[in-house]
Design a protein around this motif. Structure first.
Motif, mmCIF file in Angstrom:
data_model
loop_
_atom_site.group_PDB
_atom_site.id
_atom_site.type_symbol
_atom_site.label_atom_id
_atom_site.label_comp_id
_atom_site.label_asym_id
_atom_site.label_seq_id
_atom_site.Cartn_x
_atom_site.Cartn_y
_atom_site.Cartn_z
ATOM 1 N N GLU A 100 1.246 55.967 6.804
ATOM 2 C CA GLU A 100 1.316 55.125 8.005
ATOM 3 C C GLU A 100 2.764 54.864 8.418
ATOM 4 O OE1 GLU A 100 -0.199 50.721 9.561
ATOM 5 O OE2 GLU A 100 -1.009 51.578 7.711
ATOM 6 N N ASP A 101 3.653 54.680 7.431
ATOM 7 C CA ASP A 101 5.069 54.450 7.741
ATOM 8 C C ASP A 101 5.685 55.672 8.412
ATOM 9 O OD1 ASP A 101 4.922 51.942 6.635
ATOM 10 O OD2 ASP A 101 5.718 52.550 4.682
ATOM 11 N N LEU A 102 5.385 56.852 7.884
ATOM 12 C CA LEU A 102 5.937 58.083 8.451
ATOM 13 C C LEU A 102 5.411 58.316 9.864
ATOM 14 C CD1 LEU A 102 5.735 60.454 5.346
ATOM 15 C CD2 LEU A 102 7.738 59.254 6.235
ATOM 16 N N ILE A 103 4.142 57.996 10.074
ATOM 17 C CA ILE A 103 3.554 58.166 11.408
ATOM 18 C C ILE A 103 4.215 57.213 12.398
ATOM 19 C CG2 ILE A 103 1.447 57.852 12.772
ATOM 20 C CD1 ILE A 103 -0.110 58.854 10.288
ATOM 21 N N GLU A 137 13.284 62.206 13.776
ATOM 22 C CA GLU A 137 13.184 60.787 13.428
ATOM 23 C C GLU A 137 12.716 60.609 11.990
ATOM 24 O OE1 GLU A 137 14.014 57.974 15.018
ATOM 25 O OE2 GLU A 137 14.869 59.216 16.607
ATOM 26 N N ILE A 138 11.728 61.400 11.591
ATOM 27 C CA ILE A 138 11.199 61.287 10.226
ATOM 28 C C ILE A 138 12.248 61.730 9.213
ATOM 29 C CG2 ILE A 138 9.444 62.128 8.620
ATOM 30 C CD1 ILE A 138 7.540 62.366 11.015
ATOM 31 N N ARG A 139 12.932 62.825 9.497
ATOM 32 C CA ARG A 139 13.975 63.299 8.584
ATOM 33 C C ARG A 139 15.102 62.276 8.461
ATOM 34 N NH1 ARG A 139 14.533 69.612 10.561
ATOM 35 N NH2 ARG A 139 13.045 70.487 9.090
ATOM 36 N N ARG A 140 15.472 61.673 9.583
ATOM 37 C CA ARG A 140 16.545 60.679 9.567
ATOM 38 C C ARG A 140 16.136 59.477 8.720
ATOM 39 N NH1 ARG A 140 18.314 61.803 14.089
ATOM 40 N NH2 ARG A 140 16.685 60.766 15.287
ATOM 41 N N VAL A 186 0.868 62.813 14.022
ATOM 42 C CA VAL A 186 0.159 62.878 12.740
ATOM 43 C C VAL A 186 0.328 64.260 12.118
ATOM 44 C CG1 VAL A 186 -2.096 62.753 11.608
ATOM 45 C CG2 VAL A 186 -1.522 61.140 13.434
ATOM 46 N N HIS A 187 0.235 65.291 12.954
ATOM 47 C CA HIS A 187 0.372 66.660 12.457
ATOM 48 C C HIS A 187 1.761 66.887 11.861
ATOM 49 C CE1 HIS A 187 -0.213 71.020 12.266
ATOM 50 N NE2 HIS A 187 1.024 71.112 12.718
ATOM 51 N N VAL A 188 2.801 66.463 12.566
ATOM 52 C CA VAL A 188 4.171 66.656 12.072
ATOM 53 C C VAL A 188 4.413 65.791 10.838
ATOM 54 C CG1 VAL A 188 6.620 66.376 12.606
ATOM 55 C CG2 VAL A 188 5.068 67.288 14.340
ATOM 56 N N ALA A 189 3.990 64.530 10.900
ATOM 57 C CA ALA A 189 4.219 63.608 9.780
ATOM 58 C C ALA A 189 3.521 64.084 8.511
ATOM 59 C CB ALA A 189 3.734 62.206 10.150
ATOM 60 N N SER A 190 2.382 64.756 8.663
ATOM 61 C CA SER A 190 1.624 65.205 7.489
ATOM 62 C C SER A 190 2.431 66.173 6.636
ATOM 63 C CB SER A 190 0.310 65.862 7.924
ATOM 64 O OG SER A 190 0.545 67.085 8.605
ATOM 65 N N ARG A 191 3.424 66.843 7.244
ATOM 66 C CA ARG A 191 4.276 67.755 6.484
ATOM 67 C C ARG A 191 5.140 67.008 5.468
ATOM 68 N NH1 ARG A 191 4.748 73.031 8.140
ATOM 69 N NH2 ARG A 191 2.954 73.573 9.423
#
Length: 222
Positions: free
Chosen positions: A45-48, A81-84, A31-36
């Motif tokens: 929710e999708d990013l998490i 993973e989020i960047r990809r 959650v902390h990383v995705a919040s960026r």
């Protein structure tokens, strides 16, 4: 880490219960990383959920015996993973040419605005990029939600995110009263005297507690 080490071994061996325990324990990191990336135009929710894929990969690949902190190992995988996802999802919606043109326009706009304090006109963009008015208009419209992504690559430093993640985890492990004090002082920006009144203790006690907590947090992050 001691009590978690057997869990990592079991999870790597395919133990679903151990994997579930570790995911629950470290989901706050995701959650902390995705919040960026929450302002990128995607559902949080999708990013998490995408970040969770990185967390699972980190759990499977982590080697406790090396002596590294799990957060330090996991954050780059979660972020990757989020960047990809952001990159690939944008590539599906927008052609490579439009993305490249859009980023050239975006970069020029950023530089121009920083220097002159105002946005450039279409004619200035055309003159600088060598694109036609039609190309500029099309690229801006097509890449409005995806162009900023390369900026994330340049400005979000992995080591900075790791540090903030470690700090967040360290604060989370503090006793309730200490978490409360740090929250009031550094998140609510309350003075020591106001914190003292809320906690029902003297300002001197707040000062001593704060110094002790900060010293403890620094030692954990070194």
């Amino acid at each position: 880490m001691g009590w978690e080490e057997p869990l990592f071994c079991r999870a790597k061996a395919g133990d679903e219960e151990a994997m579930e325990d570790l995911v629950k324990k470290h989901q706050g990191l995701v959650v902390h990383v995705a919040s960026r990336f929450f302002h990128r135009g995607y559902e949080a929710e999708d990013l998490i959920q995408i970040g969770m894929i990185g967390l699972v990969k980190a759990i499977r690949g982590f080697e406790p015996e090396r002596g590294f902190c799990f957060s330090t190992y996991a954050v780059p995988l979660i972020m990757g993973e989020i960047r990809r996802f952001l990159r690939d999802d944008g590539a599906i919606k927008v052609s490579r040419t439009l993305r490249e043109q859009g980023f050239r326009i975006y970069s020029f706009q950023e530089q121009y605005e920083k220097r002159w304090g105002t946005k450039p006109t279409i004619s200035q963009i055309v003159e600088h990029t060598g694109l036609s008015v039609e190309e500029v208009t099309l690229a801006q419209g097509a890449t409005a939600s995806t162009v900023p992504y390369p900026e994330v690559e340049q400005t979000v430093k992995d080591d900075e995110v790791v540090w903030h993640a470690l700090l967040a985890e360290s604060i989370h492990t503090l006793p309730y009263e200490e978490r409360r004090l740090i929250g009031m002082r550094y998140y609510l920006d309350m003075s020591q005297s106001k914190v003292a009144k809320v906690l029902g203790i003297s300002q001197a006690s707040v000062s001593r507690m704060e110094k002790k907590i900060l010293k403890s947090l620094r030692s954990r992050l070194e």
